[in-house]
Design a protein around this motif. Structure first.
Motif, short mmCIF file in Angstrom:
data_model
loop_
_atom_site.label_atom_id
_atom_site.label_comp_id
_atom_site.label_asym_id
_atom_site.label_seq_id
_atom_site.Cartn_x
_atom_site.Cartn_y
_atom_site.Cartn_z
N ALA A 82 46.53 35.15 40.76
CA ALA A 82 46.31 33.77 41.21
C ALA A 82 44.89 33.32 40.90
O ALA A 82 44.66 32.18 40.48
CB ALA A 82 46.60 33.65 42.71
N ARG A 83 43.93 34.20 41.09
CA ARG A 83 42.52 33.86 40.82
C ARG A 83 42.25 33.68 39.33
O ARG A 83 41.23 33.08 38.96
CB ARG A 83 41.59 34.94 41.36
N SER A 84 43.14 34.21 38.48
CA SER A 84 42.94 34.13 37.03
C SER A 84 43.40 32.81 36.43
O SER A 84 43.03 32.48 35.30
CB SER A 84 43.68 35.27 36.33
N ALA A 85 44.24 32.07 37.15
CA ALA A 85 44.80 30.85 36.57
C ALA A 85 43.72 29.81 36.32
O ALA A 85 42.86 29.58 37.18
CB ALA A 85 45.86 30.27 37.51
N PRO A 86 43.73 29.17 35.17
CA PRO A 86 42.71 28.15 34.87
C PRO A 86 42.71 27.05 35.92
O PRO A 86 43.77 26.52 36.29
CB PRO A 86 43.15 27.61 33.50
N GLY A 87 41.55 26.71 36.42
CA GLY A 87 41.42 25.63 37.38
C GLY A 87 41.55 26.04 38.82
O GLY A 87 41.30 25.22 39.72
N VAL A 88 41.93 27.29 39.10
CA VAL A 88 42.07 27.72 40.49
C VAL A 88 40.70 28.05 41.07
O VAL A 88 39.93 28.81 40.48
CB VAL A 88 43.01 28.94 40.60
N THR A 89 40.41 27.47 42.22
CA THR A 89 39.15 27.73 42.91
C THR A 89 39.28 28.89 43.87
O THR A 89 38.38 29.73 43.97
CB THR A 89 38.70 26.48 43.69
N CYS A 90 40.41 28.96 44.59
CA CYS A 90 40.53 29.96 45.64
C CYS A 90 42.00 30.32 45.86
O CYS A 90 42.86 29.43 45.90
CB CYS A 90 39.93 29.42 46.94
N ALA A 91 42.28 31.60 45.99
CA ALA A 91 43.62 32.09 46.32
C ALA A 91 43.67 32.37 47.81
O ALA A 91 42.90 33.19 48.33
CB ALA A 91 43.94 33.35 45.53
N LEU A 92 44.55 31.68 48.52
CA LEU A 92 44.69 31.86 49.96
C LEU A 92 45.71 32.95 50.25
O LEU A 92 46.79 32.98 49.65
CB LEU A 92 45.13 30.55 50.61
N VAL A 93 45.37 33.82 51.16
CA VAL A 93 46.26 34.92 51.55
C VAL A 93 46.28 35.00 53.07
O VAL A 93 45.24 35.11 53.70
CB VAL A 93 45.80 36.26 50.96
N GLY A 94 47.46 34.95 53.65
CA GLY A 94 47.57 34.97 55.09
C GLY A 94 47.81 36.36 55.63
O GLY A 94 48.66 37.10 55.12
N THR A 95 47.05 36.75 56.65
CA THR A 95 47.27 38.01 57.35
C THR A 95 46.52 38.00 58.66
O THR A 95 45.47 37.39 58.79
CB THR A 95 46.82 39.22 56.51
#
Length: 383
Positions: free
Chosen positions: A342-355
């Protein structure tokens, strides 16, 4: 509200523990590219306790992005975040707090009589009209959004929320036309722009589940181009300049839900161009041109926050990631590699993960010590 100085100080304190692209630009400074989501978990005191520990550990470990919504766990997630921020050694202005409005929230738990609750809390006081509701649980009426924002500020115990999303506006397509939904979105953006100018909101955006991932012919489809045009219209109407605070998107993105990258479903804005002969005639782009949502977001300088980065935990299992993709990803565990996808996708600033599990949180955060794929490597997994 988060400030440039505090965000950069946070990066300077934690940055050496992570990969070189872990901190990325957002708002007034830089933020972690792994964030903590707070959707999952029953509305119980036990889950509150686990989440409280997870939020505290996150912001002490290099994760300064906390995402929630007014309806998550019936408002309890917002309250937990507020408690942690008040009692933490990490300063409030070093943390990005985002929340959302759109779904009718309960207060702490589900009421015995949902109909009576809706009538007494929202309909009788005039916060909502019956016609505002989709599925009895979703609304974009400005009176309701204003109420929701005020309640979120109270639960969080903050003067300003850094990013406020209109939550799953495509839900309204079940009961009204697409043009009417765009009008409702524009009204909501106007409210948020006014609250931004008042200092209650740092920026705002749209959080969706299906709207930006599905084909144009799908019942849940919304045009990001049209929404951007509505945001620009709001900016032109309000305030001393034609600027506006529409700066963020939140949408699902993972190795099994990569539509925001792979599906070209967004028409780019048509740009009028003066012809070379100097006449006043203008030409426009072709009608068949399309971009993916991530491409358009990048062109529009929007920050993208991914939800479902672990697909609800499914991608933390061994062999859940296709082998050809898994080989390209850095990380010691499947969860870390999925987050880095998810962090590698162009334009992504932040990958959210819930736990709300401290061990899972530590594992997720450690994923940030690995660098994501480069653009060429990311593109190659889709060839």
């Amino acid at each position: 509200m988060a400030t440039r100085e505090a965000l950069w100080n946070y990066r300077n304190e934690f940055g050496d523990a992570f990969g070189r692209t872990y901190f990325r630009r957002f708002g007034p400074g830089v933020i972690a590219s792994i964030g903590l989501g707070t959707y999952r978990g029953e509305p119980t005191d036990a889950v509150d306790g686990g989440l409280r520990k997870a939020v505290g550990l996150a912001i002490r470990s290099g994760v300064n992005v906390l995402d929630t919504a007014s309806n998550y766990r019936h408002g309890r997630s917002e309250r937990v975040i507020g408690e942690v921020l008040r009692n933490s050694s990490i300063e409030r202005d070093a943390v990005i707090v985002s929340t959302k409005g759109g779904f009718v929230p309960f207060e702490g738990g589900e009421p015995i009589d949902r109909t009576a609750f809706l009538r007494d809390r929202f309909l009788n006081p005039g916060i909502l009209e019956v016609d505002d509701l989709a599925g009895g649980s979703h609304a974009l009426a400005p009176t309701f959004l204003e109420w929701s924002l005020d309640r979120s500020l109270e639960r969080l115990g903050v003067a300003t929320v850094d990013c406020y999303y209109l939550h799953n506006p495509e839900t309204q397509l079940a009961v009204r036309s697409r043009s009417a939904v765009y009008d409702a979105i524009e009204d909501g953006l106007e409210l948020l722009e006014r609250r931004r100018l008042a200092g209650d909101v740092g920026c705002y955006g749209i959080a969706t589940w299906e709207a930006f991932r599905v084909p144009e012919t799908h019942d849940s489809y919304l045009s990001l181009t049209e929404i951007l045009a509505r945001a620009e219209a709001v900016g032109e109407r309000i305030g001393p300049t034609d600027d506006h605070g529409f700066e963020a998107l939140q949408l699902p993105f993972n190795v099994h839900m990569a539509d925001a990258f792979t599906r070209a479903n967004q028409r780019p804005p048509k740009k009028a161009a003066r012809p070379s002969d100097g006449s006043d005639r203008r030409t426009k782009g072709t009608d068949d041109e399309r971009l993916s949502t991530l491409e358009l977001a990048h062109e529009a300088d929007l920050s993208v926050f991914t939800s479902a980065s672990l697909a609800g935990g499914d991608l933390a299992r061994i062999d859940a990631i296709p082998p050809a993709v898994d080989r390209e990803l850095a990380g010691d565990t499947p969860a870390q590699r999925a987050i880095n996808f998810a962090r590698s996708a162009p334009g992504v600033t932040c990958a959210l993960v819930g736990t709300a599990d401290r061990d899972h949180l530590s594992e997720n955060v450690a994923g940030g010590t690995f660098d994501p794929m480069g653009a060429k490597a990311f593109d190659s997994v889709f060839v």
